[in-house]
Write a protein that holds these residues in place. Structure first.
Motif, short mmCIF file in Angstrom:
data_model
loop_
_atom_site.label_atom_id
_atom_site.label_comp_id
_atom_site.label_asym_id
_atom_site.label_seq_id
_atom_site.Cartn_x
_atom_site.Cartn_y
_atom_site.Cartn_z
N LEU A 79 0.83 -1.20 0.00
CA LEU A 79 0.00 0.00 0.00
C LEU A 79 0.87 1.25 0.00
CD1 LEU A 79 -2.39 -1.08 2.92
CD2 LEU A 79 -2.70 -1.54 0.48
N THR A 91 -5.30 -0.24 -8.32
CA THR A 91 -4.78 -1.53 -7.90
C THR A 91 -4.35 -2.38 -9.09
OG1 THR A 91 -6.80 -2.90 -7.99
CG2 THR A 91 -6.54 -1.44 -6.09
N VAL A 152 -2.17 0.21 -4.76
CA VAL A 152 -2.20 -1.11 -4.13
C VAL A 152 -1.70 -2.16 -5.11
CG1 VAL A 152 -3.62 -2.84 -2.97
CG2 VAL A 152 -4.27 -0.42 -2.83
N LEU A 169 -8.80 -5.92 1.75
CA LEU A 169 -8.86 -4.48 1.58
C LEU A 169 -10.29 -3.96 1.77
CD1 LEU A 169 -6.63 -2.41 0.92
CD2 LEU A 169 -7.33 -2.55 -1.47
#
Length: 409
Positions: A79, A91, A152, A169
């Protein structure tokens, strides 16, 4: 800017003309060589599902070198955040179906194509994450935004990883659970599609067991291999020519110890997919009936020891859909119009399934360039045109981050 569906490409042009934004867009073209080298480096760090730790550590270092405050959470996700919540999360999954055995397994041919396990899925997405991380930290100023950016590199997207990184998450176990507004997921290369529908899947391991024995002297006792074969044959007869689009697959069968031995164990792994959660439930019932019927048939014909059957669920991905009027989709379409990208909406199984099923805005898109042969030793990626995909990602992020309107959900 309030979230609305009347969003136009004119605003994208205005945004792209801001000096700080323009420099970052130019970065993707100017630094093509650096991006390509970073892409190859990350692909040479093996990261098969459940074994992403080495690549995660590599990413942690790359984020920190780029000037980000980065960390690894309990699920192994890397992260890095900039600005204040609520965050827009960009992500890309760390794991691959296949992994290189040596660094030489990741190669570049004379035409500039990359070859090797994971170079497209998801080397392309991870390289985009690194490129955005570097571009974001360029010295030129960006406007003040009401939302922050969260990068991410997540675990467990492929196969039996069962979206474990994204599940964490989006769960209360994550400190970021309430601080993520929406997800922009980068998976693979091609920019010709936008994944707004999450293809659901449920996966099972079916195991038959029995006493086992010699193929001659113990003939007649319940045979787990015979029972398993019947179960597979019965399930494979399922008709799927009506209702929501669905599929079934027996992807692995194993069991037994030799040609002259009656097995003690036989098992298979089953994949059920559908655009409808209700249809998946129906197909799960069909599988259960096939297993029960196969067990009973084998035990009816057996003159000795009986077989038993057990079905264990090993994965579940909910089907879900992003509404057509969702601001995140309107922003991507406006960016595509600005950049001249022609794309269509599609349905696929990605990390987006989890937030979409929770009502959190999410979609998946390609990172740019071209790729093919995913999940095979022949996987390839061409970086030609990658910078267009990276510009698409950056502009979409900026539109999402600058939008202060409501929840957008």
């Amino acid at each position: 800017m309030a979230a609305n569906t009347a969003f136009t490409g004119n605003t994208v042009t205005e945004l792209a003309d801001l000096p700080g934004v323009r420099e970052r867009l130019q970065f993707f073209t100017r630094e093509k060589q650096w991006i390509n080298e970073a892409h190859l480096q990350l692909c040479r760090v093996p990261a098969p599902t459940f074994l992403e730790q080495e690549r995660a550590a590599w990413f942690l270092e790359q984020f920190r070198v780029a000037g980000w405050d980065a960390s690894i959470d309990r699920a192994g996700n890397v992260l890095a955040a900039a600005g204040e919540p609520p965050y827009i999360a960009l992500t890309a999954h760390l794991d691959t179906v296949l992994a290189p055995r040596t660094k030489d397994d990741i190669a570049v041919d004379t035409d500039g194509r990359f070859h090797g396990a994971g170079v497209s899925d998801n080397g392309a997405g991870l390289a985009a994450l690194l490129a955005i991380a570097r571009a974001w930290k360029l010295p030129s100023k960006l406007p003040e935004f009401p939302r922050g950016l969260l990068l991410v590199a997540n675990t467990g997207e492929e196969g039996e990883g069962n979206l474990v990184g994204m599940r964490h998450l989006c769960s209360k176990q994550s400190r970021l659970f309430k601080n993520i507004h929406s997800f922009l997921i980068v998976d693979g290369a091609n920019t010709d599609h936008i994944t707004t529908r999450g293809l659901g899947s449920r996966r099972f391991e079916v195991t038959f067991t029995g006493p086992g024995g010699h193929s001659w002297s113990d003939f007649g006792i319940g045979n787990p291999v015979h029972a398993l074969c019947r179960a597979v044959a019965l399930f494979a007869e399922t008709r799927l020519d009506s209702g929501p689009k669905s599929s079934i697959n027996v992807g692995l069968i194993e069991g037994g110890t030799g040609v002259n031995a009656i097995a003690q164990t036989a098992r298979c792994k089953v994949d059920i997919r559908s655009e409808s959660n209700e249809r998946m439930d129906q197909l799960v019932d069909v599988l259960a009936s096939a297993v029960d019927r196969a067990r009973d048939l084998e035990n009816q014909r057996a003159s000795g020891g009986r077989v038993a059957a057990k079905t264990k669920e090993i994965g579940s991905r909910p089907a879900a859909t992003l509404p057509e009027q969702a601001p995140i989709l309107q922003y991507v379409r406006a960016v595509d119009s600005h950049l001249g990208i022609r794309s269509h909406l599609d349905c696929s199984s990605t990390d987006a399934n989890i937030p979409l099923a929770m009502g959190i805005p999410a979609l998946a898109m390609g990172a740019g360039g071209l790729g093919g042969g995913a999940h095979t030793p022949q996987e390839w990626f061409s970086p030609d045109g990658r910078d267009l995909g990276l510009k698409r990602i950056l502009l979409t992020l900026l539109l999402l981050i600058r939008d202060p309107g409501g929840s957008g959900k």
